[in-house]
Design a protein around this motif. Structure first.
Motif, PDB file in Angstrom:
ATOM      1  N   PHE A 223       0.685  -1.423  -0.057  1.00 10.83           N
ATOM      2  CA  PHE A 223       0.050   0.321  -0.039  1.00 10.83           C
ATOM      3  C   PHE A 223       1.286   1.468   0.218  1.00 10.83           C
ATOM      4  O   PHE A 223       0.813   1.542  -0.921  1.00 10.83           O
ATOM      5  N   ALA A 224       1.369   1.438   1.195  1.00  8.60           N
ATOM      6  CA  ALA A 224       2.923   2.718   0.775  1.00  8.60           C
ATOM      7  C   ALA A 224       3.081   2.649   0.165  1.00  8.60           C
ATOM      8  O   ALA A 224       3.747   3.643  -0.940  1.00  8.60           O
ATOM      9  N   ALA A 225       4.665   1.586  -0.524  1.00  9.32           N
ATOM     10  CA  ALA A 225       5.551   1.669  -1.956  1.00  9.32           C
ATOM     11  C   ALA A 225       4.487   1.829  -3.386  1.00  9.32           C
ATOM     12  O   ALA A 225       4.628   3.075  -3.869  1.00  9.32           O
ATOM     13  N   ILE A 226       2.981   1.712  -3.137  1.00  8.69           N
ATOM     14  CA  ILE A 226       2.455   1.710  -4.492  1.00  8.69           C
ATOM     15  C   ILE A 226       2.493   3.727  -4.419  1.00  8.69           C
ATOM     16  O   ILE A 226       2.505   4.461  -5.204  1.00  8.69           O
ATOM     17  N   PHE A 227       1.657   3.818  -3.604  1.00 10.96           N
ATOM     18  CA  PHE A 227       1.571   5.833  -3.453  1.00 10.96           C
ATOM     19  C   PHE A 227       2.532   6.886  -3.166  1.00 10.96           C
ATOM     20  O   PHE A 227       1.855   7.789  -3.318  1.00 10.96           O
ATOM     21  N   PHE A 228       3.641   6.074  -2.607  1.00 10.60           N
ATOM     22  CA  PHE A 228       4.710   6.948  -2.603  1.00 10.60           C
ATOM     23  C   PHE A 228       5.418   7.287  -4.087  1.00 10.60           C
ATOM     24  O   PHE A 228       5.677   8.563  -4.460  1.00 10.60           O
ATOM     25  N   VAL A 229       4.946   5.395  -4.979  1.00 12.63           N
ATOM     26  CA  VAL A 229       5.491   6.069  -6.591  1.00 12.63           C
ATOM     27  C   VAL A 229       4.297   7.019  -6.815  1.00 12.63           C
ATOM     28  O   VAL A 229       4.749   7.577  -7.797  1.00 12.63           O
ATOM     29  N   ILE A 230       3.443   7.036  -6.894  1.00  9.78           N
ATOM     30  CA  ILE A 230       2.049   7.565  -7.765  1.00  9.78           C
ATOM     31  C   ILE A 230       2.631   9.690  -7.016  1.00  9.78           C
ATOM     32  O   ILE A 230       2.758  10.295  -7.551  1.00  9.78           O
ATOM     33  N   GLY A 231       2.896   9.343  -5.582  1.00  4.46           N
ATOM     34  CA  GLY A 231       3.655  10.813  -5.100  1.00  4.46           C
ATOM     35  C   GLY A 231       4.682  11.007  -6.025  1.00  4.46           C
ATOM     36  O   GLY A 231       4.471  12.367  -5.752  1.00  4.46           O
ATOM     37  N   ALA A 232       5.694  10.708  -6.416  1.00  3.23           N
ATOM     38  CA  ALA A 232       6.818  10.640  -6.018  1.00  3.23           C
ATOM     39  C   ALA A 232       6.590  10.988  -7.805  1.00  3.23           C
ATOM     40  O   ALA A 232       6.993  11.936  -8.478  1.00  3.23           O
ATOM     41  N   ALA A 233       6.393  10.472  -8.973  1.00  4.40           N
ATOM     42  CA  ALA A 233       5.402  11.493 -10.024  1.00  4.40           C
ATOM     43  C   ALA A 233       4.798  12.215  -9.971  1.00  4.40           C
ATOM     44  O   ALA A 233       5.017  12.755 -11.106  1.00  4.40           O
ATOM     45  N   ASP A 234       3.856  12.810  -8.685  1.00  7.29           N
ATOM     46  CA  ASP A 234       2.885  13.730  -9.095  1.00  7.29           C
ATOM     47  C   ASP A 234       4.092  14.923  -9.328  1.00  7.29           C
ATOM     48  O   ASP A 234       4.363  15.373  -9.835  1.00  7.29           O
ATOM     49  N   GLU A 235       5.463  14.786  -8.197  1.00  4.13           N
ATOM     50  CA  GLU A 235       6.408  15.497  -7.499  1.00  4.13           C
ATOM     51  C   GLU A 235       7.425  16.038  -9.125  1.00  4.13           C
ATOM     52  O   GLU A 235       7.922  17.442  -9.345  1.00  4.13           O
ATOM     53  N   LEU A 236       7.862  14.867  -9.802  1.00  5.20           N
ATOM     54  CA  LEU A 236       8.442  14.719 -10.467  1.00  5.20           C
ATOM     55  C   LEU A 236       8.034  16.002 -11.760  1.00  5.20           C
ATOM     56  O   LEU A 236       8.999  16.428 -12.663  1.00  5.20           O
ATOM     57  N   ALA A 237       7.090  15.127 -11.758  1.00  8.17           N
ATOM     58  CA  ALA A 237       5.898  16.719 -12.833  1.00  8.17           C
ATOM     59  C   ALA A 237       6.136  17.276 -12.796  1.00  8.17           C
ATOM     60  O   ALA A 237       6.322  18.897 -14.017  1.00  8.17           O
ATOM     61  N   VAL A 238       6.104  18.177 -11.486  1.00  2.01           N
ATOM     62  CA  VAL A 238       6.127  19.531 -10.941  1.00  2.01           C
ATOM     63  C   VAL A 238       7.730  19.814 -11.518  1.00  2.01           C
ATOM     64  O   VAL A 238       8.617  21.056 -11.828  1.00  2.01           O
ATOM     65  N   ASP A 239       8.105  19.228 -10.924  1.00  2.00           N
ATOM     66  CA  ASP A 239      10.016  19.305 -10.752  1.00  2.00           C
ATOM     67  C   ASP A 239      10.779  19.256 -12.304  1.00  2.00           C
ATOM     68  O   ASP A 239      10.772  20.601 -12.905  1.00  2.00           O
ATOM     69  N   ILE A 240      10.145  18.776 -13.039  1.00  2.00           N
ATOM     70  CA  ILE A 240      10.078  18.487 -14.577  1.00  2.00           C
ATOM     71  C   ILE A 240      10.043  19.829 -15.365  1.00  2.00           C
ATOM     72  O   ILE A 240      10.516  21.039 -15.964  1.00  2.00           O
ATOM     73  N   GLY A 241       8.537  20.620 -15.008  1.00  9.41           N
ATOM     74  CA  GLY A 241       8.177  21.810 -15.416  1.00  9.41           C
ATOM     75  C   GLY A 241       8.988  22.471 -14.551  1.00  9.41           C
ATOM     76  O   GLY A 241       9.251  23.698 -15.379  1.00  9.41           O
ATOM     77  N   TRP A 242       9.510  22.595 -13.773  1.00  9.71           N
ATOM     78  CA  TRP A 242       9.814  23.737 -13.097  1.00  9.71           C
ATOM     79  C   TRP A 242      11.276  24.194 -13.888  1.00  9.71           C
ATOM     80  O   TRP A 242      12.016  25.208 -14.248  1.00  9.71           O
ATOM     81  N   LEU A 243      12.291  22.910 -14.204  1.00 10.62           N
ATOM     82  CA  LEU A 243      13.309  23.333 -14.671  1.00 10.62           C
ATOM     83  C   LEU A 243      12.754  23.527 -15.648  1.00 10.62           C
ATOM     84  O   LEU A 243      14.642  24.838 -16.577  1.00 10.62           O
ATOM     85  N   TRP A 244      12.062  23.145 -16.925  1.00 13.13           N
ATOM     86  CA  TRP A 244      11.896  23.688 -17.883  1.00 13.13           C
ATOM     87  C   TRP A 244      11.996  25.273 -17.915  1.00 13.13           C
ATOM     88  O   TRP A 244      12.566  25.725 -18.549  1.00 13.13           O
ATOM     89  N   LEU A 245      10.814  25.882 -17.118  1.00 13.36           N
ATOM     90  CA  LEU A 245      10.777  27.268 -16.922  1.00 13.36           C
ATOM     91  C   LEU A 245      11.930  27.796 -16.170  1.00 13.36           C
ATOM     92  O   LEU A 245      12.679  28.983 -17.262  1.00 13.36           O
ATOM     93  N   ARG A 246      13.610  27.321 -15.421  1.00 13.59           N
ATOM     94  CA  ARG A 246      14.772  27.642 -15.305  1.00 13.59           C
ATOM     95  C   ARG A 246      14.852  27.693 -16.730  1.00 13.59           C
ATOM     96  O   ARG A 246      16.395  29.441 -17.058  1.00 13.59           O
ATOM     97  N   LEU A 247      15.222  26.523 -17.105  1.00 14.66           N
ATOM     98  CA  LEU A 247      16.229  26.542 -18.360  1.00 14.66           C
ATOM     99  C   LEU A 247      16.078  28.079 -19.481  1.00 14.66           C
ATOM    100  O   LEU A 247      16.839  28.603 -20.678  1.00 14.66           O
ATOM    101  N   THR A 248      14.207  27.851 -19.536  1.00 15.42           N
ATOM    102  CA  THR A 248      14.207  29.056 -20.530  1.00 15.42           C
ATOM    103  C   THR A 248      13.829  30.676 -20.338  1.00 15.42           C
ATOM    104  O   THR A 248      13.389  31.119 -20.979  1.00 15.42           O
ATOM    105  N   GLY A 249      14.553  30.188 -18.878  1.00 18.02           N
ATOM    106  CA  GLY A 249      14.211  31.677 -18.183  1.00 18.02           C
ATOM    107  C   GLY A 249      13.343  32.321 -17.818  1.00 18.02           C
ATOM    108  O   GLY A 249      13.290  33.507 -17.117  1.00 18.02           O
ATOM    109  N   ARG A 250      12.066  31.722 -17.668  1.00 22.27           N
ATOM    110  CA  ARG A 250      10.745  32.382 -17.693  1.00 22.27           C
ATOM    111  C   ARG A 250      10.555  31.818 -15.516  1.00 22.27           C
ATOM    112  O   ARG A 250       9.515  32.566 -15.190  1.00 22.27           O
ATOM    113  N   GLY A 251      12.025  31.188 -15.308  1.00 22.17           N
ATOM    114  CA  GLY A 251      11.478  30.621 -13.865  1.00 22.17           C
ATOM    115  C   GLY A 251      12.219  31.835 -12.785  1.00 22.17           C
ATOM    116  O   GLY A 251      12.298  31.478 -11.585  1.00 22.17           O
TER     117      GLY A 251
END
Length: 467
Positions: free
Chosen positions: A22-50
């Protein structure tokens, strides 16, 4: 073999397996959610918008405002800090078009006296005494301030062009008022970052807010702004256009734009303005010396107070927010609302993980005593654990980086060591919020469960004042 014939060790093995899965599955789902935010923010930084904008060499105090600006400060039993907040704001914001409205209650004489003393005869401060005994709710106090502002505007014939929200314990930034004045000319709501103060005498409780706000207001809010989704107001360092408040008051009736029956009226305010078609902006800027333009405050330094505060956030955002605001908007908007409201489920998953640690320790003890076999991990669980461990390292690195950027490397290191403390507070707050929500369904409405403040970041040695 039937379940009835299981030994204690076998029952423990089954329970460990289910909790771990139970914990492992939902931790993975939460990790995917956070990773999506991280990737979006990194893209903003690389493009100078962040990147944060840079202020000039001045601190903004010499910049005239484009119109009247009203600051709302609701106060209940804040005699220890309200005077410092007012005197500091009046000194670093000398603009003549500023008006500070402080809302007090008739049965809070100490706070009223502190406000009068701090004003020092400055005509830019307006003391508003509520006609009911306190406490009511923060939103109710804000509505009383809104009524006072409306009456002043009617008498003078001069309307404000924006309203700022602040709490009684805030240390405003000298450049904040001018930045919000410019931002509100192109938006209906503008929010500055919040920067909690590290507290040497409360390294594990009071200081854990540092990493939370550093990452949330350095990454997640930046991404929300870029995506064009509604920005939840933090309730401090937030400016709302006068027109938007007028529309909210007309929509909700009784000349009351703030939701008096909601514990997190500030969160709901930002999303409500966005739902009305208003533009929301997150204003991130730095002074010439690199310091972040932000609202600074000392957060609760005791466990019970921190749990109470976060209970209010979880109850208002997750439970009341779901009931009151639903899941409107685009896919991106619904994603952000899901992230906002995940607190109770996150608490449940964390509780399962910590229960698993206790269970695993007990099972290991039985194994050492020859009363059971070691727990066998399946290939699926092993893969999930590897992913979760890698995710934890990734998250810890981000937490360190954001915290260290604002507070230095030592505080960044402490932010990692504080992870268990943060998790325990989240579990306790999630449980308490659920109990309060169930009580509200039975007709017991929660009151203003406000945090007591005894230290102020603008006071001499504010952190050392904490005991």
């Amino acid at each position: 073999m039937t379940y009835a014939s299981f030994t204690l060790a076998e029952w423990l093995a089954v329970l460990q397996h289910e909790l771990l899965l139970f914990a492992a599955i939902f931790f993975v789902i939460g990790a995917a959610d956070e990773l999506a935010v991280d990737i979006g923010w990194l893209w903003l930084r690389l493009t100078g918008r962040g990147k944060a904008q840079r202020c000039g060499t001045g601190n903004g105090a010499d910049q005239a405002l484009s119109g009247m600006a009203a600051v709302f400060i609701p106060a209940w039993q804040e005699a220890a800090v309200i005077g410092t907040t007012i005197s500091h704001a009046l000194s670093v914001w000398p603009q003549s078009k500023l008006r500070i409205y402080v809302g007090c209650y008739r049965n809070d004489v100490a706070t009223i006296a502190a406000v009068i003393e701090a004003a020092g005869g400055d005509q830019r401060l307006r003391l508003v005494i509520h006609d009911v005994a306190g406490p009511s709710t923060k939103a109710d106090c804000l509505n009383r301030l809104y009524a006072a502002l409306s009456e002043d505007e009617r008498r003078s014939g001069n309307n404000s062009h924006m309203v700022l929200l602040h709490d009684a314990e805030d240390m405003v930034d000298p450049a904040g008022l001018a930045l919000l004045d410019r931002a509100i000319q192109q938006a209906e709501l503008a929010q500055l970052p919040v920067l909690p103060m590290p507290q040497p005498r409360s390294r594990w409780i009071g200081s854990h807010y540092c990493e939370e706000f550093a990452e949330a207001h350095g990454k997640a809010m930046v991404l929300r702004d870029a995506m064009g989704t509604g920005l939840p107001s933090a309730g401090v360092g937030c400016a709302i256009s006068r027109g938007a408040l007028f529309l909210l008051a007309a929509e909700r009736g009784e000349n009351a734009p703030f939701a008096a029956d909601c514990l997190t009226e500030d969160y709901e305010l930002g999303l409500s303005i966005a739902e009305m078609g208003g533009r929301t902006r997150f204003v991130r800027a730095r002074h010439a010396d690199g310091q972040l333009v932000a609202t600074r405050a000392c957060f609760p330094h005791e466990l019970r107070a921190a749990v109470r505060q976060k209970t209010r956030w979880v109850l208002g955002i997750a439970f009341q927010g779901w009931d009151r605001m639903g899941w409107n908007g685009s896919l991106a908007e619904r994603w952000m609302r899901l992230r906002d409201r995940r607190g109770p489920f996150t608490a449940l998953v964390l509780a399962a993980a910590y229960a698993l640690l206790v269970l695993a320790g007990f099972a290991s003890l039985l194994s050492l005593l020859g009363l059971g076999a070691p727990f066998e991990i399946s290939p699926l669980l092993r893969a999930l654990l590897v992913i979760n461990f890698a995710s934890f390292l990734w998250r810890a690195a981000f937490r360190f980086a954001f915290t260290a950027h604002e507070y230095g490397a030592m505080e960044g290191l402490r932010s990692i060591l504080r992870i268990p403390v943060t998790n325990v507070i989240a579990i306790m707050a999630g449980r308490r919020a659920l109990v309060s929500y169930l009580a509200s369904l039975a007709g017991k409405m929660p009151a203003w469960d406000k945090t007591a403040h005894d230290a102020h970041p603008a006071s001499p040695n504010p952190r050392e004042a904490l005991t």
